[in-house]
Design a protein around this motif. Structure first.
Motif, PDB file in Angstrom:
ATOM      1  N   GLY A   1       2.351   0.235  11.058  1.00  0.00           N
ATOM      2  CA  GLY A   1       2.277   1.455  10.257  1.00  0.00           C
ATOM      3  C   GLY A   1       2.835   2.655  10.988  1.00  0.00           C
ATOM      4  N   THR A   2       2.571   2.740  12.295  1.00  0.00           N
ATOM      5  CA  THR A   2       3.100   3.834  13.104  1.00  0.00           C
ATOM      6  C   THR A   2       4.628   3.804  13.124  1.00  0.00           C
ATOM      7  OG1 THR A   2       1.138   3.766  14.519  1.00  0.00           O
ATOM      8  CG2 THR A   2       3.074   4.898  15.386  1.00  0.00           C
ATOM      9  N   LEU A   3       5.189   2.612  13.223  1.00  0.00           N
ATOM     10  CA  LEU A   3       6.640   2.459  13.223  1.00  0.00           C
ATOM     11  C   LEU A   3       7.237   2.899  11.887  1.00  0.00           C
ATOM     12  CD1 LEU A   3       9.123   1.458  14.767  1.00  0.00           C
ATOM     13  CD2 LEU A   3       8.699  -0.821  13.812  1.00  0.00           C
TER      14      LEU A   3
ATOM     15  N   PRO B   1      -6.057   3.872  -1.971  1.00  0.00           N
ATOM     16  CA  PRO B   1      -5.608   2.655  -1.268  1.00  0.00           C
ATOM     17  C   PRO B   1      -4.158   2.724  -0.807  1.00  0.00           C
ATOM     18  CG  PRO B   1      -5.580   2.275  -3.632  1.00  0.00           C
ATOM     19  CD  PRO B   1      -6.129   3.662  -3.435  1.00  0.00           C
ATOM     20  N   GLY B   2      -3.865   3.663   0.070  1.00  0.00           N
ATOM     21  CA  GLY B   2      -2.507   3.853   0.549  1.00  0.00           C
ATOM     22  C   GLY B   2      -2.364   3.505   2.016  1.00  0.00           C
ATOM     23  N   LEU B   3      -1.261   3.945   2.606  1.00  0.00           N
ATOM     24  CA  LEU B   3      -0.959   3.630   4.002  1.00  0.00           C
ATOM     25  C   LEU B   3      -1.976   4.250   4.945  1.00  0.00           C
ATOM     26  CD1 LEU B   3       0.994   2.341   6.019  1.00  0.00           C
ATOM     27  CD2 LEU B   3       2.352   4.447   5.946  1.00  0.00           C
ATOM     28  N   GLY B   4      -2.442   5.447   4.640  1.00  0.00           N
ATOM     29  CA  GLY B   4      -3.423   6.109   5.497  1.00  0.00           C
ATOM     30  C   GLY B   4      -4.719   5.339   5.588  1.00  0.00           C
TER      31      GLY B   4
ATOM     32  N   THR C   1       6.605  -1.170 -10.021  1.00  0.00           N
ATOM     33  CA  THR C   1       7.085  -0.318  -8.935  1.00  0.00           C
ATOM     34  C   THR C   1       5.987   0.013  -7.932  1.00  0.00           C
ATOM     35  OG1 THR C   1       6.574   1.745 -10.110  1.00  0.00           O
ATOM     36  CG2 THR C   1       8.721   0.732 -10.532  1.00  0.00           C
ATOM     37  N   GLY C   2       4.730  -0.184  -8.316  1.00  0.00           N
ATOM     38  CA  GLY C   2       3.618   0.234  -7.467  1.00  0.00           C
ATOM     39  C   GLY C   2       3.228   1.678  -7.693  1.00  0.00           C
ATOM     40  N   LEU C   3       4.066   2.435  -8.398  1.00  0.00           N
ATOM     41  CA  LEU C   3       3.772   3.827  -8.755  1.00  0.00           C
ATOM     42  C   LEU C   3       3.119   3.801 -10.128  1.00  0.00           C
ATOM     43  CD1 LEU C   3       7.211   5.341  -7.661  1.00  0.00           C
ATOM     44  CD2 LEU C   3       5.113   5.171  -6.300  1.00  0.00           C
TER      45      LEU C   3
ATOM     46  N   VAL D   1       0.808  -1.225   0.000  1.00  0.00           N
ATOM     47  CA  VAL D   1       0.000   0.000   0.000  1.00  0.00           C
ATOM     48  C   VAL D   1       0.841   1.274   0.000  1.00  0.00           C
ATOM     49  CG1 VAL D   1      -1.889  -1.185   1.191  1.00  0.00           C
ATOM     50  CG2 VAL D   1      -0.188   0.059   2.537  1.00  0.00           C
ATOM     51  N   PHE D   2       2.102   1.173   0.439  1.00  0.00           N
ATOM     52  CA  PHE D   2       2.904   2.386   0.581  1.00  0.00           C
ATOM     53  C   PHE D   2       3.185   3.100  -0.742  1.00  0.00           C
ATOM     54  CE2 PHE D   2       6.977   4.670   1.165  1.00  0.00           C
ATOM     55  CZ  PHE D   2       6.549   5.591   2.109  1.00  0.00           C
ATOM     56  N   PRO D   3       3.423   2.385  -1.868  1.00  0.00           N
ATOM     57  CA  PRO D   3       3.663   3.112  -3.120  1.00  0.00           C
ATOM     58  C   PRO D   3       2.543   4.078  -3.498  1.00  0.00           C
ATOM     59  CG  PRO D   3       4.333   0.840  -3.381  1.00  0.00           C
ATOM     60  CD  PRO D   3       3.650   0.931  -2.040  1.00  0.00           C
TER      61      PRO D   3
END
Length: 354
Positions: free
Chosen positions: A325-327, A304-307, A198-200, A112-114
């Motif tokens: 995720g906090t880490l 659909p990301g980290l948030g 790449t996810g991007l 999800v981070f990309p």
């Protein structure tokens, strides 16, 4: 016979020993910060009013099943042993298993981070491209109409709730005018035709030559990235104005004007170059803020990301995923702060003399 300053010996290469010392100190600082971050996230996982055992076995499980899960999770061990296990696992990249997706949290975050990275990067690029020139303009035109307009625009962007701006943007630019695409990253018609390397998605569609999908991704990205860009632009322009006002009041600016140096050169070459040193830190921290603070934006735009991943995890009491995720967010802040400090040292030779 004058002594040679070791900082200037060898030109730029003379700064390497100083950069090495600075880097060493920063590495120690980062290590201590990272350890503290792990400790804080560990404590959060122990004090939140959520029973991790019930989250695994459910509230209808028998006492024997509960006790077995309690022991399997290591909750029967002393806290210092639990922290050591948590620390060892985190350092090896093991953040646990998500109760919501039943997958490894590290793999979930990598998936999800990309999306968050693409959104935040587009936002900080827009915020910097518009924020810096507007901040310079505001400083040069201090007290005049242009200065007032820039400050009001920045005040609105900095103080208005970002979710409200997002909903308003969807209503105006998507529902009424149809200038942008709706929520999500890409239409379902293109979603399964794009191989995510790449996810991007902007990069992936361009690499694969799928220009229709590229335009579709860009149409989805435009509004949320523009919103984050406006938010960061408000802060960057405000800080640029402050830095530029301080530089324009310096003696070297007065001297340059007396010598007849062109005003545009004084502003854009001399003053802005000096103001760029602290501005690097502002932009880096703004970027980190977009990477971790786009939770509401991702929720409004179904991004659909980290948030959104953290929001869904929190709503389902998936504390392993929330803490993981906090880490990651903490590591991002520390990493970007480290990068800004290194750039600060490179851009400002005076820092190396301290």
């Amino acid at each position: 016979m004058s002594a040679t300053n070791p900082e200037n010996a060898g030109g730029r290469w003379g700064a390497l020993p100083y950069l090495g010392m600075k880097t060493g100190k920063l590495v120690v600082t980062v290590a201590v910060t990272f350890l503290g971050l792990l400790f804080v996230t560990f404590l959060i996982g122990r004090v939140v009013p959520v029973d991790p055992v019930l989250a695994v076995v459910g509230d209808r499980a028998s006492q024997s099943t509960y006790d077995a899960a309690f022991i399997e999770l290591g909750l029967d061990k002393p806290l210092y042993q639990q922290f050591w296990i948590y620390l060892s696992n985190a350092l090896s990249g093991d953040l646990g298993t998500s109760l919501l997706t039943k997958k490894d949290i590290t793999a979930d975050i990598a998936r999800v981070f990309p999306a968050t990275l693409e959104l935040a990067t587009a936002g900080i690029i827009l915020g910097t491209l518009f924020g810096v020139p507007l901040g310079v303009l505001s400083a040069v035109k201090q007290g005049k109409l242009a200065d007032q307009i820039v400050r009001v625009v920045g005040l609105v962007g900095y103080s208005a709730p970002i979710f409200w701006l997002g909903l308003l943007g969807l209503l105006v630019f998507y529902a009424k005018l149809g200038l942008v695409a709706g929520p999500g990253r890409i239409d379902i018609a293109y979603e399964y035709s794009v191989t995510q390397t790449t996810g991007l998605l902007l990069i992936d569609t361009a690499m694969q030559g799928q220009w229709d999908a590229f335009r579709n991704v860009l149409a989805h990205l435009a509004l949320p990235a523009g919103l984050l860009g406006y938010y960061s632009m408000a802060y960057i322009s405000r800080m640029t104005r402050s830095f530029m006002l301080a530089e324009l009041a310096q003696e070297y600016v007065i001297t340059a004007r007396v010598k007849g140096v062109a005003e545009w050169r004084i502003i854009w070459v001399h003053a802005l170059r000096n103001a760029a040193v602290p501005l690097v830190t502002v932009i880096a921290l703004s970027y980190a803020g977009l990477l971790e603070g786009s939770v509401l934006t991702e929720t409004v735009f179904a991004w659909p990301g980290l948030g959104q991943y953290l929001t869904n995890s929190l709503q389902n009491a998936d504390m392993n995923a929330v803490l993981g995720g906090t880490l990651v967010i903490g590591i991002i802040f520390v990493g970007l702060n480290l990068l800004s400090d290194l750039l600060y040292t490179v851009l400002d030779p005076r820092v190396r003399r301290r």
